[in-house]
Design a protein around this motif. Structure first.
Motif, short mmCIF file in Angstrom:
data_model
loop_
_atom_site.label_atom_id
_atom_site.label_comp_id
_atom_site.label_asym_id
_atom_site.label_seq_id
_atom_site.Cartn_x
_atom_site.Cartn_y
_atom_site.Cartn_z
N ALA A 178 0.84 -1.20 0.00
CA ALA A 178 0.00 0.00 0.00
C ALA A 178 0.87 1.25 0.00
O ALA A 178 0.57 2.24 -0.69
N TYR A 179 1.97 1.21 0.73
CA TYR A 179 2.90 2.34 0.83
C TYR A 179 3.49 2.66 -0.54
O TYR A 179 3.47 3.81 -0.99
N HIS A 180 4.00 1.66 -1.24
CA HIS A 180 4.63 1.87 -2.55
C HIS A 180 3.60 2.31 -3.59
O HIS A 180 3.87 3.22 -4.38
N THR A 181 2.44 1.67 -3.57
CA THR A 181 1.40 2.01 -4.54
C THR A 181 0.98 3.47 -4.40
O THR A 181 0.87 4.20 -5.40
N PHE A 182 0.77 3.91 -3.18
CA PHE A 182 0.27 5.26 -2.95
C PHE A 182 1.34 6.31 -3.24
O PHE A 182 1.12 7.25 -4.02
N PHE A 183 2.52 6.16 -2.62
CA PHE A 183 3.52 7.21 -2.68
C PHE A 183 4.38 7.19 -3.95
O PHE A 183 4.92 8.23 -4.34
N TYR A 184 4.51 6.03 -4.59
CA TYR A 184 5.43 5.93 -5.72
C TYR A 184 4.75 5.68 -7.07
O TYR A 184 5.42 5.72 -8.09
N ILE A 185 3.45 5.43 -7.07
CA ILE A 185 2.74 5.25 -8.34
C ILE A 185 1.60 6.26 -8.48
O ILE A 185 1.56 7.03 -9.44
N ILE A 186 0.68 6.26 -7.51
CA ILE A 186 -0.51 7.12 -7.63
C ILE A 186 -0.16 8.60 -7.52
O ILE A 186 -0.54 9.42 -8.37
N ILE A 187 0.57 8.96 -6.47
CA ILE A 187 0.88 10.37 -6.22
C ILE A 187 1.66 11.00 -7.38
O ILE A 187 1.33 12.11 -7.83
N PRO A 188 2.70 10.36 -7.93
CA PRO A 188 3.39 10.98 -9.08
C PRO A 188 2.48 11.23 -10.27
O PRO A 188 2.66 12.22 -11.00
N ILE A 189 1.50 10.36 -10.50
CA ILE A 189 0.59 10.53 -11.64
C ILE A 189 -0.27 11.78 -11.49
O ILE A 189 -0.50 12.51 -12.46
N ILE A 190 -0.74 12.05 -10.29
CA ILE A 190 -1.67 13.17 -10.09
C ILE A 190 -0.99 14.37 -9.42
O ILE A 190 -1.66 15.24 -8.88
N SER A 191 0.35 14.43 -9.49
CA SER A 191 1.07 15.51 -8.81
C SER A 191 1.18 16.78 -9.63
O SER A 191 1.64 17.81 -9.13
N GLY A 192 0.80 16.74 -10.91
CA GLY A 192 0.79 17.96 -11.71
C GLY A 192 1.93 18.11 -12.69
O GLY A 192 2.26 19.24 -13.08
#
Length: 447
Positions: A178-192
């Motif tokens: 969950a940690y890797h998915t959230f911080f290293y995949i999802i967040i970079p995609i929607i970070s702008g």
């Protein structure tokens, strides 16, 4: 009948062989964009010879020559190739083929230098965005602008929540933590995007975790690029849906308003005035400078302040209608002439495929894709729920998964809805900044 047809073809070919001038005239009827094929080939040869002999000017002239000759070719292919033409082919080819050419080292140093000077030193991307934002806002119905800015946050927020939820489920199903998915995949995609999202995000991660920020950049970029590609394809699919079901789309209008409320003083029915377009260019530059001027004091990204300044001027109705018309016509000229060349420049400099190759796997790609698909689907149904045109709401929401300003241009061009740029910039800039701040706070709590 078939023999007669074949005989006619043979006679025409014999005529070409006997009369080369006739052959050139026939080829001249084939056009790439608005340029006859023989002339296009001559221009391309001149640019190629200048590039390989290191005689290409390292300035805007050389940069425009490179991106325009390629933008014309790739956009024409994208409009005509089967399948691709239905899923944003011009945007995909104009962005990704140049990126592949860089990856395979197909550009000469002088061509790369000229494009770098145009895109980064001369800041062509922000010139394009400033013209689009200014022209589309000043050419928009006042009530539609106000309601659109207020309402667009609903699909953006709900879509972002859905993207995180779906991305977490898919990522964990493939074995990612969950940690890797959230911080290293999802967040970079929607970070702008890279400049406004991934770079400040990597710095924040580095400070929180006590590591070099450069380590995180290479881990974030692949997710952002895959998300951007999926968003472009999604925009093309939405464009196709709008063509099949016209009731789902406002053809670039975000809100469902009565016909009499859609009228704008800056319309294409008014005659084009080149001096007024020059005035519109000055307005675009001024609004951009206002954003940069206020950014250090208000701590709000300059592009957002540019949008707010243009929106305030539109809402208080102090801008002469003629200048609004000039800015609107400039925006139409820029989108018609420079969108695909701009995409080529972005592909050359802003889409580093070498970062993607080393980390790309099928589960990784599916997880990234699920985030953007969730954005699009949620944006569609949320927009429908709050009386927006669902296609336009989904397109704007999908910009959360794009590469910042680069992604906004690619996504909106794939859907042929560049008039949504102000709302796309809100989704990207405000949504991206909020994502970076929230991710940093959560990383501190999680670590």
């Amino acid at each position: 009948m078939e023999n007669a047809t074949n005989q006619g073809v043979i006679q025409k070919e014999q005529k070409w062989h006997k009369n080369p001038v006739e052959a050139i005239k026939m080829l001249g009827k084939i056009k790439l964009g608005v340029i006859p094929l023989p002339l296009y080939l001559v221009i391309a040869l001149v640019i190629y010879l200048a590039a390989v002999t290191q005689r290409l000017p390292n300035d805007m002239l050389g940069g425009f020559a490179v991106i325009m000759i390629l933008g014309i070719l790739f956009s024409e292919l994208g409009f005509k190739l089967p399948l691709l033409k239905h899923i944003g082919g011009p945007a995909i080819l104009s962005l990704m083929v140049p990126s592949l050419m860089v990856f395979w080292n197909m550009f000469s140093p002088s061509a790369m230098d000229a494009v770098h000077t145009l895109m980064k030193t001369s800041n062509f991307l922000y010139f394009y965005i400033a013209c689009l934002v200014t022209g589309s806002i000043l050419g928009m119905d006042r009530k539609m602008l106000i309601n659109g800015i207020v309402k667009i946050f609903a699909p953006i927020i709900i879509g972002s929540i859905a993207a995180v939820a779906v991305g977490m489920v898919v990522g964990m199903a493939f074995g990612y933590s969950a940690y890797h998915t959230f911080f290293y995949i999802i967040i970079p995609i929607i970070s702008g995007g890279i400049g406004e999202g991934i770079l400040p995000l990597s710095i924040s991660y580095g400070l929180v975790l006590g590591k070099d920020s450069a380590i995180f950049v290479s881990q974030f970029i692949p997710a952002a690029i895959i998300g951007n590609i999926v968003a472009i394809i999604g925009a093309g699919v939405l464009k196709r849906l709008a063509e099949k079901k016209p009731s789902t789309s406002g053809n670039g209008k975000l809100l469902k308003l009565d016909e009499e409320k859609k009228l704008s003083p800056a319309s294409l029915e008014q005659p084009i005035s080149f001096p007024l377009m020059g005035g519109g260019l000055l307005l675009a530059c001024t609004f951009f400078i206002v954003g940069k001027l206020l950014e250090p004091y208000l701590h709000i990204p300059g592009p957002i302040l540019m949008i707010l300044a243009a929106a305030i001027i539109k809402c208080v109705q102090v801008m002469p209608n003629q200048l609004e018309t000039g800015a609107f016509h400039l925006y139409k000229f820029i989108t018609a002439s420079l969108t695909w060349p701009l995409m080529v420049g972005l592909g050359i400099l802003y889409v580093p495929l070498d970062s993607v190759v080393g980390i790309l796997t099928i589960p990784y790609a599916i997880t990234c894709a699920s985030v953007v698909v969730a954005l699009i689907v949620t944006g569609y149904f949320t927009g429908k729920w709050i009386n927006m045109y669902p296609v336009e709401a989904a397109i704007v929401t999908s910009c959360r998964g794009g590469l910042g300003g680069t992604g906004d241009v690619a996504i909106l061009s794939a859907s042929n809805r560049m008039e949504l740029m102000p709302f796309a910039q809100i989704a990207t800039r405000i949504g991206g900044a909020a994502t970076v701040i929230l991710a940093t706070l959560l990383l501190k709590l999680w670590s």
